[in-house]
Write a protein that holds these residues in place. Sequence first.
Motif, short mmCIF file in Angstrom:
data_model
loop_
_atom_site.label_atom_id
_atom_site.label_comp_id
_atom_site.label_asym_id
_atom_site.label_seq_id
_atom_site.Cartn_x
_atom_site.Cartn_y
_atom_site.Cartn_z
N ILE A 11 0.84 -1.20 0.00
CA ILE A 11 0.00 0.00 0.00
C ILE A 11 0.88 1.25 0.00
CG2 ILE A 11 -1.61 1.36 1.39
CD1 ILE A 11 -2.89 -1.30 2.24
N SER A 12 1.95 1.21 0.78
CA SER A 12 2.86 2.35 0.84
C SER A 12 3.53 2.60 -0.51
CB SER A 12 3.92 2.09 1.91
OG SER A 12 4.89 3.09 1.90
N ILE A 13 3.96 1.55 -1.16
CA ILE A 13 4.62 1.71 -2.47
C ILE A 13 3.64 2.25 -3.50
CG2 ILE A 13 5.65 0.42 -4.38
CD1 ILE A 13 6.94 -1.40 -2.23
N VAL A 14 2.43 1.71 -3.54
CA VAL A 14 1.43 2.16 -4.51
C VAL A 14 1.04 3.62 -4.23
CG1 VAL A 14 -0.94 1.81 -5.31
CG2 VAL A 14 0.56 -0.15 -5.00
N ALA A 15 0.86 3.96 -2.95
CA ALA A 15 0.51 5.34 -2.63
C ALA A 15 1.66 6.29 -2.98
CB ALA A 15 0.18 5.46 -1.13
N GLY A 16 2.89 5.84 -2.81
CA GLY A 16 4.03 6.67 -3.18
C GLY A 16 4.12 6.89 -4.68
N ILE A 17 3.78 5.86 -5.44
CA ILE A 17 3.81 6.00 -6.90
C ILE A 17 2.78 7.03 -7.36
CG2 ILE A 17 3.25 4.78 -9.05
CD1 ILE A 17 4.57 2.29 -7.83
N PHE A 18 1.60 7.01 -6.73
CA PHE A 18 0.54 7.93 -7.14
C PHE A 18 0.64 9.30 -6.48
CE2 PHE A 18 -1.72 3.88 -8.18
CZ PHE A 18 -1.80 4.11 -9.54
N GLY A 19 1.65 9.50 -5.64
CA GLY A 19 1.89 10.83 -5.11
C GLY A 19 1.24 11.14 -3.77
N PHE A 20 0.72 10.15 -3.10
CA PHE A 20 0.12 10.36 -1.79
C PHE A 20 1.18 10.15 -0.72
CE2 PHE A 20 -3.45 8.92 -4.45
CZ PHE A 20 -4.27 10.02 -4.33
N GLY A 21 1.93 11.19 -0.42
CA GLY A 21 3.06 11.09 0.49
C GLY A 21 2.67 10.78 1.92
N GLY A 22 1.59 11.39 2.39
CA GLY A 22 1.16 11.16 3.76
C GLY A 22 0.70 9.74 4.00
N VAL A 23 -0.10 9.23 3.06
CA VAL A 23 -0.59 7.86 3.17
C VAL A 23 0.58 6.89 3.05
CG1 VAL A 23 -2.06 6.12 2.09
CG2 VAL A 23 -2.84 8.48 2.25
N SER A 24 1.51 7.20 2.17
CA SER A 24 2.67 6.35 1.98
C SER A 24 3.54 6.28 3.23
CB SER A 24 3.51 6.87 0.81
OG SER A 24 4.66 6.09 0.64
N ALA A 25 3.76 7.41 3.86
CA ALA A 25 4.57 7.44 5.07
C ALA A 25 3.88 6.72 6.22
CB ALA A 25 4.88 8.88 5.46
N ALA A 26 2.58 6.92 6.34
CA ALA A 26 1.83 6.26 7.41
C ALA A 26 1.82 4.74 7.21
CB ALA A 26 0.40 6.79 7.46
N SER A 27 1.61 4.31 5.99
CA SER A 27 1.60 2.87 5.71
C SER A 27 2.98 2.25 5.93
CB SER A 27 1.15 2.61 4.27
OG SER A 27 -0.17 3.01 4.10
N ALA A 28 4.01 2.96 5.57
CA ALA A 28 5.37 2.46 5.79
C ALA A 28 5.66 2.37 7.29
CB ALA A 28 6.38 3.36 5.11
N GLY A 29 5.19 3.33 8.06
CA GLY A 29 5.38 3.27 9.51
C GLY A 29 4.66 2.10 10.13
N ILE A 30 3.42 1.86 9.71
CA ILE A 30 2.66 0.72 10.22
C ILE A 30 3.34 -0.58 9.83
CG2 ILE A 30 0.47 -0.51 10.04
CD1 ILE A 30 -0.88 2.23 9.71
N ALA A 31 3.81 -0.68 8.59
CA ALA A 31 4.49 -1.89 8.14
C ALA A 31 5.75 -2.14 8.96
CB ALA A 31 4.83 -1.78 6.66
N LYS A 32 6.49 -1.09 9.26
CA LYS A 32 7.71 -1.24 10.05
C LYS A 32 7.40 -1.73 11.46
CE LYS A 32 10.60 2.16 9.70
NZ LYS A 32 11.36 3.41 9.90
#
Length: 57
Positions: A11-32
């Motif tokens: 989810i983080s990678i897909v959100a990052g590709i589409f430009g949703f930085g906040g969602v990408s960072a939050a998803s990466a934090g949850i994954a970590k």
Amino acid sequence: MLKLALLFLVISIVAGIFGFGGVSAASAGIAKILFFICIVVFVIFLVLGVMAGKAIF
């Protein structure tokens, strides 16, 4: 739990590709967080398994 970590990573990678930085960072934090919890649980069960194996013999 590891599946959830991988799901949030995707989810983080897909959100990052589409430009949703906040969602990408939050998803990466949850994954970590989920990944480290999974590692801690694995180590705890590994230690308990080794200790139980020694108690039987």
